[in-house]
Design an enzyme around this catalytic site. Structure first.
Site, PDB file in Angstrom:
ATOM      1  N   GLU A 134      -5.851  -8.462   0.050  1.00  0.00           N
ATOM      2  CA  GLU A 134      -6.324  -8.565   1.432  1.00  0.00           C
ATOM      3  C   GLU A 134      -7.818  -8.285   1.462  1.00  0.00           C
ATOM      4  O   GLU A 134      -8.285  -7.308   0.883  1.00  0.00           O
ATOM      5  CB  GLU A 134      -5.617  -7.552   2.350  1.00  0.00           C
ATOM      6  CG  GLU A 134      -4.107  -7.720   2.462  1.00  0.00           C
ATOM      7  CD  GLU A 134      -3.472  -6.630   3.310  1.00  0.00           C
ATOM      8  OE1 GLU A 134      -4.198  -5.952   4.081  1.00  0.00           O
ATOM      9  OE2 GLU A 134      -2.249  -6.435   3.203  1.00  0.00           O
ATOM     10  N   GLU A 136       0.823  -1.209   0.000  1.00  0.00           N
ATOM     11  CA  GLU A 136       0.000   0.000   0.000  1.00  0.00           C
ATOM     12  C   GLU A 136       0.862   1.267   0.000  1.00  0.00           C
ATOM     13  O   GLU A 136       0.642   2.188   0.811  1.00  0.00           O
ATOM     14  CB  GLU A 136      -0.964  -0.004   1.193  1.00  0.00           C
ATOM     15  CG  GLU A 136      -1.897  -1.207   1.203  1.00  0.00           C
ATOM     16  CD  GLU A 136      -2.913  -1.172   2.344  1.00  0.00           C
ATOM     17  OE1 GLU A 136      -2.675  -0.456   3.335  1.00  0.00           O
ATOM     18  OE2 GLU A 136      -3.958  -1.844   2.228  1.00  0.00           O
TER      19      GLU A 136
END
Length: 485
Positions: A266, A117
């Site tokens: 995720e 991220e």
């Protein structure tokens, strides 16, 4: 009729195989005491996980995966992105973290996650300039080392890299966030050329967390309740996962890559640390998600698509930062010691309790609690010592709306904190002193659903990980001290 039964059985077998093949899980290791890697690898295999995503490539974790055949996504941590933006360093990283494990009986590496991220809004652009160069260099190094046909580099991004305009908040209006639009377009074009998927992390729970106006039922797949659907032209969205995914698809279409494969790096639901982080809601979320995967329903903009998914996560991690919220330490499908929390349809079919970890060794059955003889005049010292314990161990279950929140009195809160620290320190004798305020007992100190754990014999986490456990606990400690004082 017999022929029909055979056909239906074949379809069911195919659906189950598809679900298992497309399903992976994240194995995080930010725990004060970690289960042995071979125990975790066996837990993966026993529950049919054929894919795993890890957040580094350290030898401890890789040793557990060696010889299992489980497809593995290793990772270049964010703090190394600037380094591997230099090709020489990228080549060395691939040599030490991919080539080293590529042998008969080694680790079945399938992907390299370049960062985690890195474009997250909270990072304020810290990694924007180095991520794509790092991605290019890692893939080039993989290619030149002879791994490129099998191993692809990707970048897991948070869903905050795309959105829809405030004036047109529907998936078909999806676009990349203005401040990263250029770098995202550059990155997905490279992924398209290299043959790698885009990896995105989607969390319906976070849409709900901290937003009392978000309709609870819209976070799930079962259509229950009265959540108002989102109507986008001829398409109706009944859950936030589909709407989120298709917003990304629309953003990709705007840069001419609407066909680019998308992998979910995720997705999950926590079980403690917030009023909506409960085992019941987690079970509801996973039941709908796994049914969706088994049915290969896809999303409105990608109907029938096979979506590869890595659940988050495998086991609870008591040393994660709680800066985003106390729930961060409770994402596991399994408890810290590998016990399943609720039934799951991991292999398709009906939900069943997952297989627990085998061969787990525990510390002796003893607990550290507040000394019953500690008088009211010790309240100040108790508060100080609770603050010390919770700054170095996990007290998140004591928060409002959590499993122990409100279940204990002030003395019980202190006992929970002391025991959490004592267990994290491997039951060292000196870890149950707290200026003479604590004692070790042989009787289980748990109260109702509030579990006073006994830790595992596993490896201790590196010091840096334990220090990270203290980050973000200020609000929790303040609440505890108010109760105690």
């Amino acid at each position: 009729m017999a022929a029909l039964r055979c056909v239906l059985a074949s379809v069911l077998v195919a659906a189950v195989a598809m679900a298992a093949d497309a399903l992976g899980v994240n194995w995080g290791t930010m725990s004060t005491r970690r289960l042995p890697p071979k125990v975790v690898a066996r837990l993966l295999a026993d529950n049919g996980f054929r894919k795993v995503k890890i957040f580094d490539a350290d030898e401890w974790t890789m040793a557990g995966l060696a010889g299992t055949g489980i497809e593995t996504m290793v990772a270049v941590p964010n703090d190394l992105l600037a380094a591997v933006a230099d090709y020489g360093r990228a080549r060395e990283w691939v040599k030490e973290n991919v080539t080293k494990y590529t042998f008969d009986g080694g680790v079945n590496i399938k992907f390299v996650a370049v960062g985690n991220e890195p474009f997250l809004r909270a990072y304020n652009g810290s990694f924007d300039r180095v991520t794509v160069p790092a991605l290019r260099n890692i893939q080039r190094a993989l290619d030149e080392a002879g791994h490129g046909a099998k191993v692809k580099a990707t970048v897991p991004v948070n869903a905050d890299v795309y959105d829809s305009p405030p004036g047109d908040p529907v998936p078909s209006a999806g676009r990349f966030r203005a401040d990263v639009a250029g770098v995202m377009a550059e990155m997905v074009r490279f992924l398209n050329r290299s043959g790698a998927p885009l990896t995105v992390n989607i969390y319906p729970f976070l849409s709900l967390y901290g937003n009392d106006d978000f309709p609870l039922d819209y976070a799930f797949f079962d259509g229950a309740g009265k959540a108002k659907p989102v109507v986008d032209g001829r398409v109706t969205y009944t859950n936030v996962f589909d709407a989120n995914f298709d917003t990304l698809v629309s953003a990709l279409k705007r840069v001419g890559l609407g066909h680019l494969p998308v992998m979910i790096g995720e997705v999950g639901w926590p079980t403690d640390g917030d009023k909506h982080a409960t085992p019941a809601l987690a079970e509801r979320f996973y039941a709908g998600l796994l049914r969706r995967l088994a049915a290969r329903k896809g999303t409105p903009l990608r109907p029938g698509a096979r979506i590869e998914v890595y659940l988050f996560g495998l086991i609870d991690e008591d040393a994660k930062s709680v800066a985003p919220g106390n729930f961060e330490r409770h994402w596991g499908l399994f408890t810290f010691d590998g016990r399943p929390k609720f039934p799951l349809a991991l292999r398709g079919g009906r939900p069943a309790m997952p297989v627990p970890a085998r061969g787990v060794e525990y510390l002796p059955r003893r607990w550290c609690v507040l000394n019953p003889d500690a008088g009211d005049d010790a309240a100040g010292r108790v508060a100080d010592n609770v603050g010390y314990a919770c700054g170095r161990a996990d007290c998140t279950a004591l928060g409002y709306g959590c499993s122990c929140g409100g279940a204990l009195d002030a003395r019980g809160n202190a006992s929970y904190a002391f025991n959490a620290y004592y267990q994290a320190q491997g039951q060292a004798e000196s870890a149950c002193d707290f200026q003479g305020l604590a004692v070790v007992v042989d009787e289980d100190a748990s109260r109702g659903k509030c579990n006073f754990s006994v830790q595992v014999v596993g490896s201790e986490a590196p010091a840096a990980t334990v220090v990270a456990a203290a980050v973000g606990t200020a609000a929790l400690l303040a609440a505890l001290l108010l109760v105690l004082l």
